[in-house]
Design a protein around this motif. Sequence first.
Motif, PDB file in Angstrom:
ATOM      1  N   ALA A  40       7.315 -37.615 -24.523  1.00  0.00           N
ATOM      2  CA  ALA A  40       6.186 -38.148 -25.289  1.00  0.00           C
ATOM      3  C   ALA A  40       6.701 -39.152 -26.309  1.00  0.00           C
ATOM      4  CB  ALA A  40       5.449 -37.014 -25.986  1.00  0.00           C
ATOM      5  N   ALA A  41       5.861 -40.103 -26.654  1.00  0.00           N
ATOM      6  CA  ALA A  41       6.238 -41.102 -27.654  1.00  0.00           C
ATOM      7  C   ALA A  41       6.691 -40.407 -28.927  1.00  0.00           C
ATOM      8  CB  ALA A  41       5.069 -42.021 -27.937  1.00  0.00           C
ATOM      9  N   THR A  42       7.814 -40.833 -29.458  1.00  0.00           N
ATOM     10  CA  THR A  42       8.374 -40.222 -30.651  1.00  0.00           C
ATOM     11  C   THR A  42       9.157 -41.263 -31.434  1.00  0.00           C
ATOM     12  OG1 THR A  42       9.687 -38.363 -31.470  1.00  0.00           O
ATOM     13  CG2 THR A  42      10.496 -39.458 -29.505  1.00  0.00           C
ATOM     14  N   THR A  43       9.343 -41.021 -32.696  1.00  0.00           N
ATOM     15  CA  THR A  43      10.176 -41.891 -33.520  1.00  0.00           C
ATOM     16  C   THR A  43      11.555 -41.265 -33.608  1.00  0.00           C
ATOM     17  OG1 THR A  43       8.286 -42.629 -34.811  1.00  0.00           O
ATOM     18  CG2 THR A  43      10.464 -42.930 -35.796  1.00  0.00           C
ATOM     19  N   ALA A  44      12.578 -42.014 -33.241  1.00  0.00           N
ATOM     20  CA  ALA A  44      13.945 -41.498 -33.299  1.00  0.00           C
ATOM     21  C   ALA A  44      14.921 -42.656 -33.386  1.00  0.00           C
ATOM     22  CB  ALA A  44      14.251 -40.651 -32.079  1.00  0.00           C
ATOM     23  N   ARG A  45      15.994 -42.422 -34.089  1.00  0.00           N
ATOM     24  CA  ARG A  45      17.073 -43.405 -34.162  1.00  0.00           C
ATOM     25  C   ARG A  45      18.264 -42.962 -33.318  1.00  0.00           C
ATOM     26  NH1 ARG A  45      20.081 -45.696 -39.602  1.00  0.00           N
ATOM     27  NH2 ARG A  45      21.432 -47.134 -38.492  1.00  0.00           N
ATOM     28  N   TYR A  46      18.406 -41.651 -33.158  1.00  0.00           N
ATOM     29  CA  TYR A  46      19.546 -41.082 -32.444  1.00  0.00           C
ATOM     30  C   TYR A  46      19.079 -40.254 -31.252  1.00  0.00           C
ATOM     31  CZ  TYR A  46      21.684 -42.135 -36.946  1.00  0.00           C
ATOM     32  OH  TYR A  46      22.102 -42.757 -38.087  1.00  0.00           O
ATOM     33  N   VAL A  47      19.879 -40.257 -30.207  1.00  0.00           N
ATOM     34  CA  VAL A  47      19.641 -39.432 -29.023  1.00  0.00           C
ATOM     35  C   VAL A  47      20.969 -38.784 -28.670  1.00  0.00           C
ATOM     36  CG1 VAL A  47      19.014 -39.438 -26.573  1.00  0.00           C
ATOM     37  CG2 VAL A  47      17.827 -40.953 -28.162  1.00  0.00           C
ATOM     38  N   ARG A  48      20.929 -37.486 -28.367  1.00  0.00           N
ATOM     39  CA  ARG A  48      22.165 -36.840 -27.904  1.00  0.00           C
ATOM     40  C   ARG A  48      21.880 -35.967 -26.693  1.00  0.00           C
ATOM     41  NH1 ARG A  48      23.743 -32.542 -32.693  1.00  0.00           N
ATOM     42  NH2 ARG A  48      22.010 -31.102 -32.372  1.00  0.00           N
ATOM     43  N   LEU A  49      22.850 -35.924 -25.812  1.00  0.00           N
ATOM     44  CA  LEU A  49      22.795 -35.120 -24.610  1.00  0.00           C
ATOM     45  C   LEU A  49      23.868 -34.044 -24.743  1.00  0.00           C
ATOM     46  CD1 LEU A  49      22.298 -36.110 -21.025  1.00  0.00           C
ATOM     47  CD2 LEU A  49      24.413 -34.952 -21.578  1.00  0.00           C
ATOM     48  N   THR A  50      23.493 -32.801 -24.545  1.00  0.00           N
ATOM     49  CA  THR A  50      24.439 -31.693 -24.620  1.00  0.00           C
ATOM     50  C   THR A  50      24.439 -30.968 -23.281  1.00  0.00           C
ATOM     51  OG1 THR A  50      23.969 -31.402 -26.970  1.00  0.00           O
ATOM     52  CG2 THR A  50      25.066 -29.584 -25.849  1.00  0.00           C
ATOM     53  N   ASP A  54      33.736 -25.929 -11.022  1.00  0.00           N
ATOM     54  CA  ASP A  54      34.462 -26.976 -11.741  1.00  0.00           C
ATOM     55  C   ASP A  54      33.971 -27.021 -13.186  1.00  0.00           C
ATOM     56  OD1 ASP A  54      35.727 -29.252 -12.643  1.00  0.00           O
ATOM     57  OD2 ASP A  54      34.932 -30.563 -11.106  1.00  0.00           O
ATOM     58  N   GLY A  55      34.884 -27.033 -14.154  1.00  0.00           N
ATOM     59  CA  GLY A  55      34.504 -27.004 -15.559  1.00  0.00           C
ATOM     60  C   GLY A  55      34.291 -28.356 -16.200  1.00  0.00           C
ATOM     61  N   ALA A  56      34.419 -29.446 -15.439  1.00  0.00           N
ATOM     62  CA  ALA A  56      34.277 -30.788 -16.006  1.00  0.00           C
ATOM     63  C   ALA A  56      32.817 -31.244 -15.950  1.00  0.00           C
ATOM     64  CB  ALA A  56      35.142 -31.779 -15.247  1.00  0.00           C
ATOM     65  N   THR A  57      32.348 -31.843 -17.024  1.00  0.00           N
ATOM     66  CA  THR A  57      31.018 -32.435 -17.054  1.00  0.00           C
ATOM     67  C   THR A  57      31.140 -33.912 -16.727  1.00  0.00           C
ATOM     68  OG1 THR A  57      30.259 -30.874 -18.719  1.00  0.00           O
ATOM     69  CG2 THR A  57      29.008 -32.904 -18.495  1.00  0.00           C
ATOM     70  N   ARG A  58      30.287 -34.381 -15.853  1.00  0.00           N
ATOM     71  CA  ARG A  58      30.317 -35.793 -15.456  1.00  0.00           C
ATOM     72  C   ARG A  58      28.963 -36.423 -15.765  1.00  0.00           C
ATOM     73  NH1 ARG A  58      33.008 -32.575 -12.215  1.00  0.00           N
ATOM     74  NH2 ARG A  58      35.075 -33.153 -11.468  1.00  0.00           N
ATOM     75  N   ILE A  59      28.937 -37.281 -16.763  1.00  0.00           N
ATOM     76  CA  ILE A  59      27.738 -38.046 -17.101  1.00  0.00           C
ATOM     77  C   ILE A  59      28.114 -39.506 -16.884  1.00  0.00           C
ATOM     78  CG2 ILE A  59      26.051 -38.647 -18.871  1.00  0.00           C
ATOM     79  CD1 ILE A  59      25.990 -35.680 -18.099  1.00  0.00           C
ATOM     80  N   TYR A  60      27.514 -40.127 -15.922  1.00  0.00           N
ATOM     81  CA  TYR A  60      27.865 -41.500 -15.607  1.00  0.00           C
ATOM     82  C   TYR A  60      27.011 -42.512 -16.355  1.00  0.00           C
ATOM     83  CZ  TYR A  60      30.715 -39.353 -12.061  1.00  0.00           C
ATOM     84  OH  TYR A  60      31.660 -38.585 -11.436  1.00  0.00           O
ATOM     85  N   GLU A  61      25.819 -42.110 -16.748  1.00  0.00           N
ATOM     86  CA  GLU A  61      24.973 -43.041 -17.494  1.00  0.00           C
ATOM     87  C   GLU A  61      23.865 -42.268 -18.195  1.00  0.00           C
ATOM     88  OE1 GLU A  61      22.173 -46.968 -16.630  1.00  0.00           O
ATOM     89  OE2 GLU A  61      23.292 -46.065 -15.006  1.00  0.00           O
ATOM     90  N   LEU A  62      23.586 -42.658 -19.393  1.00  0.00           N
ATOM     91  CA  LEU A  62      22.419 -42.169 -20.137  1.00  0.00           C
ATOM     92  C   LEU A  62      21.703 -43.411 -20.634  1.00  0.00           C
ATOM     93  CD1 LEU A  62      20.695 -39.991 -21.528  1.00  0.00           C
ATOM     94  CD2 LEU A  62      22.255 -40.160 -23.485  1.00  0.00           C
ATOM     95  N   GLU A  63      20.485 -43.573 -20.194  1.00  0.00           N
ATOM     96  CA  GLU A  63      19.721 -44.772 -20.562  1.00  0.00           C
ATOM     97  C   GLU A  63      18.499 -44.349 -21.375  1.00  0.00           C
ATOM     98  OE1 GLU A  63      17.169 -48.114 -18.165  1.00  0.00           O
ATOM     99  OE2 GLU A  63      19.047 -47.437 -17.278  1.00  0.00           O
ATOM    100  N   VAL A  64      18.322 -44.993 -22.506  1.00  0.00           N
ATOM    101  CA  VAL A  64      17.178 -44.721 -23.372  1.00  0.00           C
ATOM    102  C   VAL A  64      16.386 -46.008 -23.512  1.00  0.00           C
ATOM    103  CG1 VAL A  64      16.446 -44.005 -25.670  1.00  0.00           C
ATOM    104  CG2 VAL A  64      18.490 -42.969 -24.627  1.00  0.00           C
ATOM    105  N   ASN A  65      15.108 -45.924 -23.237  1.00  0.00           N
ATOM    106  CA  ASN A  65      14.236 -47.100 -23.332  1.00  0.00           C
ATOM    107  C   ASN A  65      13.160 -46.834 -24.361  1.00  0.00           C
ATOM    108  OD1 ASN A  65      15.312 -48.693 -21.059  1.00  0.00           O
ATOM    109  ND2 ASN A  65      14.658 -46.910 -19.890  1.00  0.00           N
ATOM    110  N   GLY A  66      12.809 -47.846 -25.112  1.00  0.00           N
ATOM    111  CA  GLY A  66      11.732 -47.699 -26.087  1.00  0.00           C
ATOM    112  C   GLY A  66      11.219 -49.058 -26.519  1.00  0.00           C
ATOM    113  N   THR A  67      10.260 -49.026 -27.402  1.00  0.00           N
ATOM    114  CA  THR A  67       9.702 -50.288 -27.878  1.00  0.00           C
ATOM    115  C   THR A  67       9.958 -50.434 -29.356  1.00  0.00           C
ATOM    116  OG1 THR A  67       7.582 -49.192 -28.256  1.00  0.00           O
ATOM    117  CG2 THR A  67       7.878 -50.350 -26.188  1.00  0.00           C
TER     118      THR A  67
END
Length: 70
Positions: free
Chosen positions: A38-48, A57-70
């Motif tokens: 939902a539309a929200t006001t934020a300056r920071y985004v984090r993925l945990t 396998d104990g390794a985390t693989r994040i190849y891309e995190l994309e944040v879009n907003g206006t």
Amino acid sequence: MAYNTRAFTIQVSTDGTAWTTAVTVTANTDGVTTHAIAATTARYVRLTATTPTQGVDGATRIYELEVNGT
């Protein structure tokens, strides 16, 4: 795919101190996921990542995190 991140949260914050959980995923089996929030006001985004893969396998693989907003 056994290497896909199994469980994770995406959180947002206006100040980098107080965080609000926008997305919680607990049993991912997809190679690519899209999560509209939902539309929200934020300056920071984090993925945990809480469970790194669908296998042992104990390794985390994040190849891309994309944040879009206006």
